[in-house]
Scaffold this motif. Sequence first.
Motif, PDB file in Angstrom:
ATOM      1  N   HIS A 120       3.119  48.952   6.194  1.00  0.00           N
ATOM      2  CA  HIS A 120       3.318  47.661   5.533  1.00  0.00           C
ATOM      3  C   HIS A 120       2.367  46.612   6.084  1.00  0.00           C
ATOM      4  N   ARG A 121       2.242  46.544   7.389  1.00  0.00           N
ATOM      5  CA  ARG A 121       1.384  45.526   8.002  1.00  0.00           C
ATOM      6  C   ARG A 121      -0.098  45.782   7.731  1.00  0.00           C
ATOM      7  N   VAL A 122      -0.510  47.046   7.695  1.00  0.00           N
ATOM      8  CA  VAL A 122      -1.913  47.360   7.385  1.00  0.00           C
ATOM      9  C   VAL A 122      -2.211  46.998   5.933  1.00  0.00           C
ATOM     10  N   MET A 124      -0.697  44.937   4.035  1.00  0.00           N
ATOM     11  CA  MET A 124      -0.581  43.490   3.878  1.00  0.00           C
ATOM     12  C   MET A 124      -1.892  42.780   4.217  1.00  0.00           C
ATOM     13  N   ARG A 125      -2.697  43.360   5.099  1.00  0.00           N
ATOM     14  CA  ARG A 125      -3.920  42.715   5.570  1.00  0.00           C
ATOM     15  C   ARG A 125      -5.196  43.304   4.953  1.00  0.00           C
ATOM     16  N   THR A 126      -5.042  44.156   3.952  1.00  0.00           N
ATOM     17  CA  THR A 126      -6.210  44.774   3.328  1.00  0.00           C
ATOM     18  C   THR A 126      -6.197  44.513   1.827  1.00  0.00           C
ATOM     19  N   SER A 127      -7.250  44.950   1.162  1.00  0.00           N
ATOM     20  CA  SER A 127      -7.336  44.770  -0.289  1.00  0.00           C
ATOM     21  C   SER A 127      -6.319  45.620  -1.045  1.00  0.00           C
ATOM     22  N   ARG A 129      -3.346  45.359  -0.833  1.00  0.00           N
ATOM     23  CA  ARG A 129      -2.306  44.393  -1.188  1.00  0.00           C
ATOM     24  C   ARG A 129      -2.441  43.936  -2.639  1.00  0.00           C
ATOM     25  N   ASN A 130      -3.670  43.951  -3.154  1.00  0.00           N
ATOM     26  CA  ASN A 130      -3.921  43.499  -4.526  1.00  0.00           C
ATOM     27  C   ASN A 130      -3.282  44.396  -5.581  1.00  0.00           C
ATOM     28  N   TRP A 138       4.931  40.455   1.376  1.00  0.00           N
ATOM     29  CA  TRP A 138       3.634  40.116   1.965  1.00  0.00           C
ATOM     30  C   TRP A 138       3.681  38.728   2.604  1.00  0.00           C
ATOM     31  N   GLU A 139       4.494  37.851   2.044  1.00  0.00           N
ATOM     32  CA  GLU A 139       4.540  36.454   2.508  1.00  0.00           C
ATOM     33  C   GLU A 139       5.510  36.234   3.665  1.00  0.00           C
ATOM     34  N   THR A 141       6.213  37.143   6.727  1.00  0.00           N
ATOM     35  CA  THR A 141       5.637  37.916   7.826  1.00  0.00           C
ATOM     36  C   THR A 141       6.567  38.053   9.023  1.00  0.00           C
TER      37      THR A 141
END
Length: 166
Positions: A120-122, A124-127, A129-130, A138-139, A141
């Motif tokens: 989830h954390r990875v 959330m910080r990568t593309s 997420r799109n 995602w928001e 945290t």
Amino acid sequence: MMQITSWSAAWFLPFVAPLCAWVIWSDLSAMRIPNKTVLLLTGVFVVIGLIALPLWPDYPIRLLSLVVVLIAGMVLNAIGLMGAGDSKFIAAAAPFIAPGDAGLLAYIFGINVLACYVTHRVVMRTSLRNMAPDWISWERTKKFPLGFSLAPTLVIYLGLGILYGA
């Protein structure tokens, strides 16, 4: 060898897996586990448990575990250690677990929560997420959608039960 029987696990898994998929989706996207899903999971146990388990003593003991775990979850929720949806899901999932498999379940959950948290954390910080840009998880945290770990834990347990159950 696991305490759950292959028979029980094979009866439960086809009904439990779609509900668990919905729990994962709803917790990731909205940070909530719908009450109707928890009620359906409980209903699956109440009905399918009559086929999958011996009526005495397993079935009533497993139903009692739902009540005990629900009360414990309510306490944990009241003191702020766990979300209400997570507490209700754990209670609804409790009857599916053979009491002798509690240690194994804790092991599965421990590994699964770590894997899901990192994933989830990875993402959330990568593309990646799109692919789901509007997910609330995602928001938020400071909170983790625990249903993302809880639901697959139950599915993995039942899957292993089919393969290695008594």
